[in-house]
Design a protein around this motif. Structure first.
Motif, PDB file in Angstrom:
ATOM      1  N   UNK A 264      43.864  16.776  23.140  1.00 44.75           N
ATOM      2  CA  UNK A 264      42.777  16.761  24.114  1.00 44.75           C
ATOM      3  C   UNK A 264      43.337  15.607  25.335  1.00 44.75           C
ATOM      4  N   UNK A 265      43.033  16.210  26.602  1.00 44.46           N
ATOM      5  CA  UNK A 265      43.227  15.304  27.545  1.00 44.46           C
ATOM      6  C   UNK A 265      42.252  14.302  27.601  1.00 44.46           C
ATOM      7  N   UNK A 266      42.838  12.983  27.800  1.00 51.27           N
ATOM      8  CA  UNK A 266      41.874  11.790  28.004  1.00 51.27           C
ATOM      9  C   UNK A 266      42.074  11.161  29.126  1.00 51.27           C
ATOM     10  N   UNK A 267      43.001  11.496  30.224  1.00 55.81           N
ATOM     11  CA  UNK A 267      43.046  10.877  31.288  1.00 55.81           C
ATOM     12  C   UNK A 267      42.290  11.233  32.509  1.00 55.81           C
ATOM     13  N   UNK A 268      42.452  10.568  33.621  1.00 59.79           N
ATOM     14  CA  UNK A 268      41.721  11.035  34.733  1.00 59.79           C
ATOM     15  C   UNK A 268      40.071  10.947  34.646  1.00 59.79           C
TER      16      UNK A 268
ATOM     17  N   UNK B 187      38.638  10.519  31.083  1.00 56.64           N
ATOM     18  CA  UNK B 187      38.490   9.196  30.294  1.00 56.64           C
ATOM     19  C   UNK B 187      37.088   8.628  30.301  1.00 56.64           C
ATOM     20  N   UNK B 188      36.083   9.226  31.091  1.00 59.38           N
ATOM     21  CA  UNK B 188      34.737   8.778  31.145  1.00 59.38           C
ATOM     22  C   UNK B 188      33.830   9.668  30.583  1.00 59.38           C
ATOM     23  N   UNK B 189      34.156  10.896  30.790  1.00 59.96           N
ATOM     24  CA  UNK B 189      33.239  12.098  30.395  1.00 59.96           C
ATOM     25  C   UNK B 189      33.874  13.467  29.589  1.00 59.96           C
ATOM     26  N   UNK B 190      33.309  14.027  29.024  1.00 60.21           N
ATOM     27  CA  UNK B 190      33.639  15.129  28.322  1.00 60.21           C
ATOM     28  C   UNK B 190      33.938  16.400  29.121  1.00 60.21           C
ATOM     29  N   UNK B 191      32.948  16.676  30.144  1.00 63.63           N
ATOM     30  CA  UNK B 191      33.076  17.735  31.043  1.00 63.63           C
ATOM     31  C   UNK B 191      32.873  17.439  32.580  1.00 63.63           C
ATOM     32  N   UNK B 192      33.852  16.694  33.171  1.00 62.13           N
ATOM     33  CA  UNK B 192      33.440  16.415  34.296  1.00 62.13           C
ATOM     34  C   UNK B 192      33.453  17.405  35.226  1.00 62.13           C
ATOM     35  N   UNK B 193      34.084  18.409  35.290  1.00 62.67           N
ATOM     36  CA  UNK B 193      34.287  19.565  36.147  1.00 62.67           C
ATOM     37  C   UNK B 193      32.746  20.203  36.326  1.00 62.67           C
ATOM     38  N   UNK B 194      31.951  19.949  35.101  1.00 61.19           N
ATOM     39  CA  UNK B 194      30.671  20.720  35.313  1.00 61.19           C
ATOM     40  C   UNK B 194      29.694  19.735  35.873  1.00 61.19           C
TER      41      UNK B 194
ATOM     42  N   UNK C 271      37.269  28.655  30.050  1.00 63.87           N
ATOM     43  CA  UNK C 271      36.833  27.332  30.262  1.00 63.87           C
ATOM     44  C   UNK C 271      37.214  26.761  31.733  1.00 63.87           C
ATOM     45  N   UNK C 272      36.548  26.207  32.039  1.00 62.86           N
ATOM     46  CA  UNK C 272      37.100  25.503  33.065  1.00 62.86           C
ATOM     47  C   UNK C 272      37.927  23.927  32.918  1.00 62.86           C
ATOM     48  N   UNK C 273      38.706  24.435  31.916  1.00 63.55           N
ATOM     49  CA  UNK C 273      39.398  23.463  31.540  1.00 63.55           C
ATOM     50  C   UNK C 273      39.330  23.170  30.081  1.00 63.55           C
ATOM     51  N   UNK C 274      40.451  22.931  29.184  1.00 62.23           N
ATOM     52  CA  UNK C 274      40.425  22.794  27.824  1.00 62.23           C
ATOM     53  C   UNK C 274      40.827  21.288  27.617  1.00 62.23           C
ATOM     54  N   UNK C 275      40.022  20.432  28.381  1.00 59.96           N
ATOM     55  CA  UNK C 275      40.084  19.207  28.194  1.00 59.96           C
ATOM     56  C   UNK C 275      38.787  18.265  27.714  1.00 59.96           C
ATOM     57  N   UNK C 276      39.030  17.221  27.166  1.00 58.23           N
ATOM     58  CA  UNK C 276      37.658  16.557  26.929  1.00 58.23           C
ATOM     59  C   UNK C 276      37.693  15.256  27.117  1.00 58.23           C
TER      60      UNK C 276
END
Length: 185
Positions: free
Chosen positions: A109-113, A116-123, A180-185
């Protein structure tokens, strides 16, 4: 009113750029064995976001409300901030960002940017923009309707992404409203 139409056209153009980035990133992900889930809710998401732009233009034209400078310029700032957050998400996820739910097995899982603070910032960006963009020109009915419909859609979408990102999980066959608008959390 003309400047608002220009703003809406700029947002629409930004969406086209997003789709081009997503298409390129989908090829990257699929070449690495990505698994897609949630295909069934994706058309509803596209329709809702398209309807947002049409509703903004239609309501602002039909209602012909006077421009409230304090609300309008504040909401324009929120729209700009939402765009900045969205592109920070896209940059952070790199080729893993997509408008569909595509997960490459084995990638952490991506944990940067902003992740780092939230699971779904794009939303957070989607919600902020979806409420602010109509309010730039006082289209409060569009903001309200989008907000309610988007809340339902995001409930499905986030559940789908969270399930897809569980390590070792075998994806389900897409069910009703299961993309997804991104497979990172």
């Amino acid at each position: 009113m003309i400047w608002y139409a220009v703003l809406l056209m700029a947002v629409a153009a930004e969406r086209v750029v997003e789709l081009l980035v997503a298409r390129r990133n989908a090829r990257w992900s699929l070449a690495r064995g990505a698994v897609e889930t949630g295909r069934r809710h994706y058309p509803a998401m596209v329709a809702l976001h398209t309807a947002l732009l049409a509703g903004c233009l239609g309501e602002s034209w039909a209602a012909d409300r006077p421009f409230d400078a304090v609300l309008g310029w504040t909401m324009t700032g929120v729209v700009a901030a939402a765009q900045a957050l969205r592109w920070w998400c896209i940059r952070t996820l790199g080729p893993r960002w997509n408008t569909r739910v595509l997960v490459v097995p084995g990638l952490p899982l991506v944990s940067g940017g902003p992740y780092r603070w939230m699971s779904h910032p794009n939303y957070v960006a989607v919600v902020a923009e979806g409420l602010a963009l109509p309010l730039v020109r006082g289209a409060w009915l569009t903001a309200l309707l989008f907000g309610v419909l988007n809340a339902g859609l995001l409930t499905v979408r986030i559940r789908c992404e969270n399930q897809a990102l569980v390590p070792g999980r075998t994806p389900d066959v897409p069910g009703p409203l299961s993309g997804t608008a991104g497979a990172g959390r």
